[in-house]
Design a protein around this motif. Structure first.
Motif, PDB file in Angstrom:
ATOM      1  N   TRP A 124      69.239  40.530  -9.421  1.00 28.52           N
ATOM      2  CA  TRP A 124      69.037  41.620 -10.151  1.00 28.52           C
ATOM      3  C   TRP A 124      68.594  41.334 -11.603  1.00 28.52           C
ATOM      4  O   TRP A 124      69.440  40.487 -12.379  1.00 28.52           O
ATOM      5  CB  TRP A 124      70.234  42.614 -10.028  1.00 28.52           C
ATOM      6  N   THR A 125      67.422  41.777 -12.012  1.00 34.49           N
ATOM      7  CA  THR A 125      67.130  41.374 -13.403  1.00 34.49           C
ATOM      8  C   THR A 125      67.387  42.651 -14.301  1.00 34.49           C
ATOM      9  O   THR A 125      67.329  43.713 -14.083  1.00 34.49           O
ATOM     10  CB  THR A 125      65.451  41.173 -13.424  1.00 34.49           C
ATOM     11  N   ALA A 126      67.915  42.460 -15.609  1.00 32.25           N
ATOM     12  CA  ALA A 126      68.258  43.338 -16.437  1.00 32.25           C
ATOM     13  C   ALA A 126      67.151  44.151 -16.824  1.00 32.25           C
ATOM     14  O   ALA A 126      66.016  43.525 -16.878  1.00 32.25           O
ATOM     15  CB  ALA A 126      68.973  42.450 -17.581  1.00 32.25           C
ATOM     16  N   GLY A 127      67.351  45.513 -16.828  1.00 29.86           N
ATOM     17  CA  GLY A 127      66.459  46.276 -17.195  1.00 29.86           C
ATOM     18  C   GLY A 127      65.624  47.090 -16.182  1.00 29.86           C
ATOM     19  O   GLY A 127      64.948  48.040 -16.222  1.00 29.86           O
ATOM     20  N   SER A 128      65.865  46.407 -14.756  1.00 31.69           N
ATOM     21  CA  SER A 128      65.177  47.015 -13.799  1.00 31.69           C
ATOM     22  C   SER A 128      66.135  47.754 -12.774  1.00 31.69           C
ATOM     23  O   SER A 128      67.250  47.440 -12.829  1.00 31.69           O
ATOM     24  CB  SER A 128      64.747  45.564 -12.902  1.00 31.69           C
ATOM     25  N   THR A 129      65.494  48.499 -11.958  1.00 33.77           N
ATOM     26  CA  THR A 129      66.179  49.167 -10.807  1.00 33.77           C
ATOM     27  C   THR A 129      66.060  48.537  -9.598  1.00 33.77           C
ATOM     28  O   THR A 129      66.640  49.101  -8.541  1.00 33.77           O
ATOM     29  CB  THR A 129      65.747  50.812 -10.858  1.00 33.77           C
ATOM     30  N   LEU A 130      65.426  47.514  -9.573  1.00 34.09           N
ATOM     31  CA  LEU A 130      65.144  46.648  -8.082  1.00 34.09           C
ATOM     32  C   LEU A 130      66.147  45.678  -7.963  1.00 34.09           C
ATOM     33  O   LEU A 130      66.707  44.996  -8.922  1.00 34.09           O
ATOM     34  CB  LEU A 130      63.768  46.286  -8.302  1.00 34.09           C
ATOM     35  N   PHE A 131      66.647  45.258  -6.813  1.00 35.07           N
ATOM     36  CA  PHE A 131      67.492  44.220  -6.524  1.00 35.07           C
ATOM     37  C   PHE A 131      66.974  43.441  -5.086  1.00 35.07           C
ATOM     38  O   PHE A 131      66.249  44.095  -4.302  1.00 35.07           O
ATOM     39  CB  PHE A 131      68.920  44.507  -6.483  1.00 35.07           C
TER      40      PHE A 131
END
Length: 198
Positions: A124-131
């Motif tokens: 999970w990348t910080a700032g994203s809503t995707l995992f």
């Protein structure tokens, strides 16, 4: 019993209790925008909160079982059993639970549930809503799978070893060359990309 042995015994008991408690825990990570993701010791996302505090609980995407059995199944978000031991390793960040902008959380979990062994990786990348998740499921018997609808699913791929001769080609993917022929249909790789706000 002298005092030195008593102290060692008490420390051993305390460490054992701490390990048992830690196995039950989930871990919550936050990012620079106050989003948070909570991950179980099995490497599943328990919930996600966006920067406005809206919470999302992901649903199941798939179920994998030894063929012909209703027990011993693994589902993408379900926790198999409180008694199932699991090792959750945080690859990044190594210290703390807060991510800076653009940093990527990487966790890995490995557990065995009855006849199945699961190795799960989540990013999970910080700032994203995707995992993104990748799982390798293996067992001593041939595996069968089923999938569920999920609105947040952006990409999903399930690869398994070839079925015995005569099976329709559309129902399987070829195993990598390093897979032993005796492992046919006993290993499966599942990758998924999900949007936690959908």
């Amino acid at each position: 019993m002298n005092s030195g042995k008593l102290i060692i015994l008490l420390i051993t008991i305390a460490l054992g209790a701490t390990s048992a408690a830690a196995q039950q825990d989930s871990v919550t990570f936050t990012d620079h925008s106050k989003q948070s993701i909570t991950i179980s010791r099995f490497g599943t996302v328990l919930n996600f909160k966006n920067s406005k505090g809206k919470e999302t609980v992901p649903g199941n995407v798939y179920r994998v079982c030894p063929c012909g059995q209703k027990a011993s199944c693994i589902e993408s978000t379900s926790i198999p059993s409180d008694k199932t031991s699991s090792q959750l390793d945080v690859m990044f960040p190594k210290k703390g639970t807060t991510l800076k902008k653009g940093e990527t959380l990487v966790v890995k979990a490995t557990f065995r549930y009855e006849e199945l062994t699961v190795r799960r990786s989540l990013k999970w990348t910080a700032g994203s809503t995707l995992f993104e998740s990748e799982e390798v499921i293996s067992g001593s018997k041939p595996l069968c799978s089923s999938t569920f609808e999920d609105e947040g699913l952006l990409r999903f791929e399930m690869k398994m070893c070839p079925r015995p001769p005569g099976a329709p080609l559309a129902l399987y993917w070829t195993c990598p060359p390093e897979i032993d022929p005796s492992a046919l249909q006993k290993a499966m790789t599942v990758t998924a990309l999900r949007d936690l706000e959908k």
